[in-house]
Write a protein that holds these residues in place. Structure first.
Motif, PDB file in Angstrom:
ATOM      1  N   HIS A 107       0.847  -1.198   0.000  1.00  0.00           N
ATOM      2  CA  HIS A 107       0.000   0.000   0.000  1.00  0.00           C
ATOM      3  C   HIS A 107       0.872   1.235   0.000  1.00  0.00           C
ATOM      4  O   HIS A 107       1.981   1.240   0.545  1.00  0.00           O
ATOM      5  N   MET A 108       0.360   2.310  -0.573  1.00  0.00           N
ATOM      6  CA  MET A 108       1.118   3.555  -0.672  1.00  0.00           C
ATOM      7  C   MET A 108       1.552   4.087   0.685  1.00  0.00           C
ATOM      8  O   MET A 108       2.570   4.779   0.796  1.00  0.00           O
ATOM      9  N   ARG A 140       3.106  -0.571  -4.222  1.00  0.00           N
ATOM     10  CA  ARG A 140       2.598   0.433  -3.286  1.00  0.00           C
ATOM     11  C   ARG A 140       1.292   1.012  -3.830  1.00  0.00           C
ATOM     12  O   ARG A 140       1.229   2.128  -4.330  1.00  0.00           O
ATOM     13  N   ASN A 141       0.249   0.191  -3.745  1.00  0.00           N
ATOM     14  CA  ASN A 141      -1.047   0.529  -4.341  1.00  0.00           C
ATOM     15  C   ASN A 141      -1.703   1.725  -3.659  1.00  0.00           C
ATOM     16  O   ASN A 141      -1.652   1.873  -2.430  1.00  0.00           O
ATOM     17  N   GLY A 142      -2.346   2.552  -4.476  1.00  0.00           N
ATOM     18  CA  GLY A 142      -3.155   3.633  -3.941  1.00  0.00           C
ATOM     19  C   GLY A 142      -4.390   3.081  -3.240  1.00  0.00           C
ATOM     20  O   GLY A 142      -4.750   1.907  -3.388  1.00  0.00           O
ATOM     21  N   PRO A 197       4.414   5.180  -5.326  1.00  0.00           N
ATOM     22  CA  PRO A 197       2.967   5.071  -5.128  1.00  0.00           C
ATOM     23  C   PRO A 197       2.241   4.920  -6.467  1.00  0.00           C
ATOM     24  O   PRO A 197       2.460   5.701  -7.392  1.00  0.00           O
ATOM     25  N   THR A 199      -0.987   5.452  -7.910  1.00  0.00           N
ATOM     26  CA  THR A 199      -2.185   6.175  -7.479  1.00  0.00           C
ATOM     27  C   THR A 199      -3.027   6.670  -8.637  1.00  0.00           C
ATOM     28  O   THR A 199      -2.556   6.806  -9.767  1.00  0.00           O
ATOM     29  N   ASP A 264       1.005  10.380  -7.744  1.00  0.00           N
ATOM     30  CA  ASP A 264       2.284  10.079  -8.391  1.00  0.00           C
ATOM     31  C   ASP A 264       2.038   9.659  -9.842  1.00  0.00           C
ATOM     32  O   ASP A 264       1.050   8.958 -10.117  1.00  0.00           O
TER      33      ASP A 264
END
Length: 288
Positions: A107-108, A140-142, A197, A199, A264
């Motif tokens: 995760h972000m 690093r998912n939004g 990130p 996003t 991002d």
């Protein structure tokens, strides 16, 4: 061979479909606790296997022959389980099966000091990956746009919904994250580590979402903001488990602190197109 865990979930299933557009289905393995739920993937020619993080022996056969493993994060802790223990078991099974690389849905806002409890498990799992000796990528998912839709749902039904004070969130569509995961999984040239990130294209708070819904519906959707203690009491009255209450309230705290506000360009570069906007997700939910 590409192995995707949690393939019966929304994100896992979407990732398998994205992979099927890019590699021969004979190279795909979809793993679920309930493989019967994957009959549609089996019909495509995907190798469907039973595997359960809570049943370590089942993972040996589930991961057999896999070189690239997509590890969907466990949410067991929210329901009294041990997410980190399940991730530890999955990493050990992956090593034993000869997996060469793991792509993990992080995760972000992953961090040990985050105000949002699930971020602690993501940070600790990334630490495990660093120590695993395997190649790895943490996506690093939004913040899921579907979570924003769920928060907005009562307002779209009744015209008003209750929240605590929040902050801007770069809501991100499952469809975009699934495509990104497939692209990253196929790209074995990446160095180990977390992605930037991934996003959506803008950061919006819940008042912004209410305004979008109001415009699309042609009638008011009112966001009612309450003190945190009042919202906690309301959630407890509904009988929600303490862990779920902590996660719900932690979201607002983390959002106020800006943990989800980064926008991002990494996702757009990865997809080769603009990410889906939250307005489009709300319109889709309304059937527009």
């Amino acid at each position: 061979m590409f192995v995707v865990t949690g393939a019966s979930g929304k994100l896992g299933r979407a990732i398998v479909h994205q992979l099927a557009q890019r590699v021969p289905v004979g190279r795909l393995v979809a793993v679920s606790r309930n493989p019967i739920a994957l009959a549609d993937l089996a019909a495509l020619g995907v190798d469907v296997r039973q595997g359960d993080f809570a049943d370590p022996p089942s993972l040996a056969s589930a991961f057999k022959g896999g070189k690239q493993l997509l590890l969907i994060s466990s949410n067991a802790k929210a329901y009294g389980g041990d997410s980190l223990g399940q991730h530890r078991v999955a990493l050990a099974a992956a090593r034993d099966a000869g997996v060469e690389r793991i792509v993990y849905t992080s995760h972000m806002a992953a961090g040990h000091d985050s105000a949002f409890p699930p971020m602690h498990e993501h940070a600790a799992t990334e630490d495990m990956l660093r120590a695993s000796g395997l190649a790895w990528t943490a996506l690093r998912n939004g913040f899921y746009g579907s979570s924003g839709l769920a928060m907005l749902a009562e307002g779209m039904r009744s015209g008003a919904f209750d929240t605590a004070a929040d902050g801007p969130v770069s809501w991100t569509a499952h469809a975009d994250l699934a495509e990104a995961a497939a692209r990253v999984l196929i790209d074995t040239s990446r160095d180990s580590g977390p992605t930037p990130p991934l996003t959506g294209p803008e950061a919006l708070d819940l008042s912004d979402l209410a305004a979008i819904a109001s415009a699309l519906m042609g009638k008011p959707v009112v966001r009612c903001t309450h003190p945190v203690d009042a919202l906690r009491a309301k959630l407890q009255e509904r009988g929600l488990p303490p862990a779920i209450v902590a996660i719900s309230l932690g979201f607002y705290d983390a959002a106020r602190k800006g943990e989800f506000s980064t926008v991002d360009p990494a996702l757009e570069r990865l997809l080769g197109r603009p990410p889906i906007r939250m307005r489009d997700l709300i319109a889709q939910q309304l059937g527009h």
